[in-house]
Scaffold this motif. Structure first.
Motif, PDB file in Angstrom:
ATOM      1  N   GLY A 100       0.512  -1.662   0.090  1.00  9.51           N
ATOM      2  CA  GLY A 100      -0.187  -0.260  -0.071  1.00  9.51           C
ATOM      3  C   GLY A 100       0.937   1.118  -0.404  1.00  9.51           C
ATOM      4  N   HIS A 101       2.172   1.412   0.649  1.00  7.88           N
ATOM      5  CA  HIS A 101       2.955   2.818   1.132  1.00  7.88           C
ATOM      6  C   HIS A 101       3.370   2.403  -0.753  1.00  7.88           C
ATOM      7  N   MET A 102       4.338   1.852  -1.009  1.00  9.75           N
ATOM      8  CA  MET A 102       4.754   1.705  -2.685  1.00  9.75           C
ATOM      9  C   MET A 102       3.517   2.214  -3.276  1.00  9.75           C
ATOM     10  N   GLN A 103       2.470   1.972  -4.012  1.00  7.07           N
ATOM     11  CA  GLN A 103       1.970   2.005  -4.647  1.00  7.07           C
ATOM     12  C   GLN A 103       1.665   3.330  -4.805  1.00  7.07           C
ATOM     13  N   LYS A 104       1.191   4.179  -3.169  1.00  9.89           N
ATOM     14  CA  LYS A 104       1.056   5.127  -2.872  1.00  9.89           C
ATOM     15  C   LYS A 104       1.509   6.686  -4.017  1.00  9.89           C
ATOM     16  N   ALA A 105       2.997   5.935  -3.067  1.00  9.17           N
ATOM     17  CA  ALA A 105       4.072   6.616  -3.518  1.00  9.17           C
ATOM     18  C   ALA A 105       4.755   6.375  -4.577  1.00  9.17           C
ATOM     19  N   LEU A 106       4.354   5.567  -5.475  1.00  8.13           N
ATOM     20  CA  LEU A 106       4.653   5.249  -7.034  1.00  8.13           C
ATOM     21  C   LEU A 106       4.109   6.471  -8.486  1.00  8.13           C
ATOM     22  N   LYS A 107       2.650   6.570  -7.524  1.00  8.32           N
ATOM     23  CA  LYS A 107       2.079   6.775  -8.010  1.00  8.32           C
ATOM     24  C   LYS A 107       1.616   8.848  -7.770  1.00  8.32           C
ATOM     25  N   ARG A 108       2.657   8.440  -6.688  1.00  2.00           N
ATOM     26  CA  ARG A 108       2.570  10.355  -6.616  1.00  2.00           C
ATOM     27  C   ARG A 108       3.758  10.975  -7.623  1.00  2.00           C
ATOM     28  N   VAL A 109       5.000   9.401  -7.790  1.00  2.00           N
ATOM     29  CA  VAL A 109       6.600  10.576  -8.524  1.00  2.00           C
ATOM     30  C   VAL A 109       5.176  10.255  -9.829  1.00  2.00           C
ATOM     31  N   ALA A 184      -5.616   1.493  -2.879  1.00  2.00           N
ATOM     32  CA  ALA A 184      -3.966   1.698  -3.607  1.00  2.00           C
ATOM     33  C   ALA A 184      -3.187   0.569  -4.254  1.00  2.00           C
ATOM     34  N   ILE A 185      -3.965  -0.672  -4.312  1.00  2.00           N
ATOM     35  CA  ILE A 185      -3.363  -1.851  -5.388  1.00  2.00           C
ATOM     36  C   ILE A 185      -4.229  -2.130  -6.243  1.00  2.00           C
ATOM     37  N   ALA A 186      -5.612  -1.036  -6.273  1.00  2.00           N
ATOM     38  CA  ALA A 186      -6.826  -2.202  -7.599  1.00  2.00           C
ATOM     39  C   ALA A 186      -5.855  -1.870  -9.166  1.00  2.00           C
ATOM     40  N   GLU A 187      -5.296  -0.583  -9.122  1.00  2.00           N
ATOM     41  CA  GLU A 187      -4.883  -0.843 -10.403  1.00  2.00           C
ATOM     42  C   GLU A 187      -3.078  -0.583  -9.903  1.00  2.00           C
ATOM     43  N   PRO A 188      -2.141  -0.567 -10.507  1.00  2.00           N
ATOM     44  CA  PRO A 188      -0.843  -0.326 -11.401  1.00  2.00           C
ATOM     45  C   PRO A 188      -1.116   0.826 -10.987  1.00  2.00           C
ATOM     46  N   PRO A 189      -0.065   1.647 -10.798  1.00  2.00           N
ATOM     47  CA  PRO A 189       0.368   2.803 -11.576  1.00  2.00           C
ATOM     48  C   PRO A 189       1.016   2.874 -12.751  1.00  2.00           C
TER      49      PRO A 189
END
Length: 193
Positions: A100-109, A184-189
Motif C-alpha cells: 500500500g505504501h509503495m503504490q501510493k509513493a509510485l503514484k505520487r512520483v 492503493a493496489i486496485a490498479e498499477p500506477p
C-alpha cells in the motif's frame, strides 16, 4: 466352525477395513495439505521475485524523475523507504502494508512526472515506466494466484478430515495478501504520456 469365532473374525475384519480406510484418508489428506502448502510457498516466492524486480527499477525511476524535479526530496525519500519496506516484508501481512505504501509513493512520483514535458518525452523514462507497469501487472497476477492458493489451503484446513490432520501435523491457515487500502493496489500506477 464356531459361530463365536466367525463373529470375532468378522468384527476383526471390519475393524481392519475401517482402519485401512481411515489410514488411506489420513494419508491422502496429509499429501494434499503438503501439496497445497507447497503451492502457497511457491506463489509467495513469485510475489517476492516480482517485488525484487520492481525494487531494481524504482531507484532508476526515482533518479530519472529527480533529475527534473529536484525540489521533491521528501517524496523520493518516501519511495526509498517504501521500497525498503517491501523488500524486508517477511510475510503476507507485512507485504500487504508495504505494498500500500509503495503504490501510493509510485503514484505520487508519476503525478509529479506529469508536470515535466521533457521527462514525459524521455525515451528512457518511457521505457522504465513500461517495465514498471509490466512488473505491476505480474505482481497483481502473482497476488491473485497466491490468494487462490491460500483460499484452497485454508479451506482444506477448516474442513474435516483436513482439520484433524492439519491440527495434528501443525498446519496453520495462511494469511491472504491484502492491503488496508484496496484502492492503493486496485490498479498499477499508470501515467499516459
Amino acid at each position: 466352525m464356531d459361530t463365536g469365532l466367525v463373529t470375532t473374525l468378522i468384527v476383526v475384519g471390519v475393524v481392519v477395513v475401517v482402519l485401512v480406510v481411515v489410514g488411506i484418508a489420513v494419508w491422502a489428506t496429509s499429501r494434499s495439505l503438503v501439496a497445497l502448502k507447497g503451492r502457497v510457498d511457491q506463489a509467495w516466492s513469485e510475489i517476492e521475485t516480482q517485488f525484487h524486480r520492481r525494487a531494481e527499477l524504482v531507484p532508476t525511476i526515482v533518479d530519472t524523475v529527480r533529475g527534473y524535479a529536484t525540489h521533491e526530496n521528501g517524496l523520493f525519500e518516501t519511495v526509498t523507504q517504501a521500497r525498503a519496506e517491501t523488500l524486508t516484508a517477511g510475510d503476507a501481512a507485512a507485504a500487504s502494508e508495504a505494498e500500500g505504501h509503495m503504490q501510493k509513493a509510485l503514484k505520487r512520483v508519476f503525478s509529479i512526472a506529469e508536470g515535466y514535458p521533457q521527462l514525459q518525452s524521455s525515451q528512457a523514462f518511457l521505457q522504465l515506466q513500461s517495465e514498471l507497469v509490466a512488473t505491476e501487472d505480474k505482481i497483481q497476477s502473482a497476488r491473485r494466484y497466491y490468494n487462490g492458493s491460500v483460499r484452497e489451503l485454508n479451506t482444506k484446513i477448516r474442513v474435516f478430515p483436513g482439520s484433524a490432520v492439519a491440527r495434528n501435523r501443525g498446519y496453520r491457515e495462511a494469511p491472504f495478501f491484502e492491503t488496508a487500502e484496496p484502492a492503493a493496489i486496485a490498479e498499477p500506477p499508470r501515467v499516459q504520456f
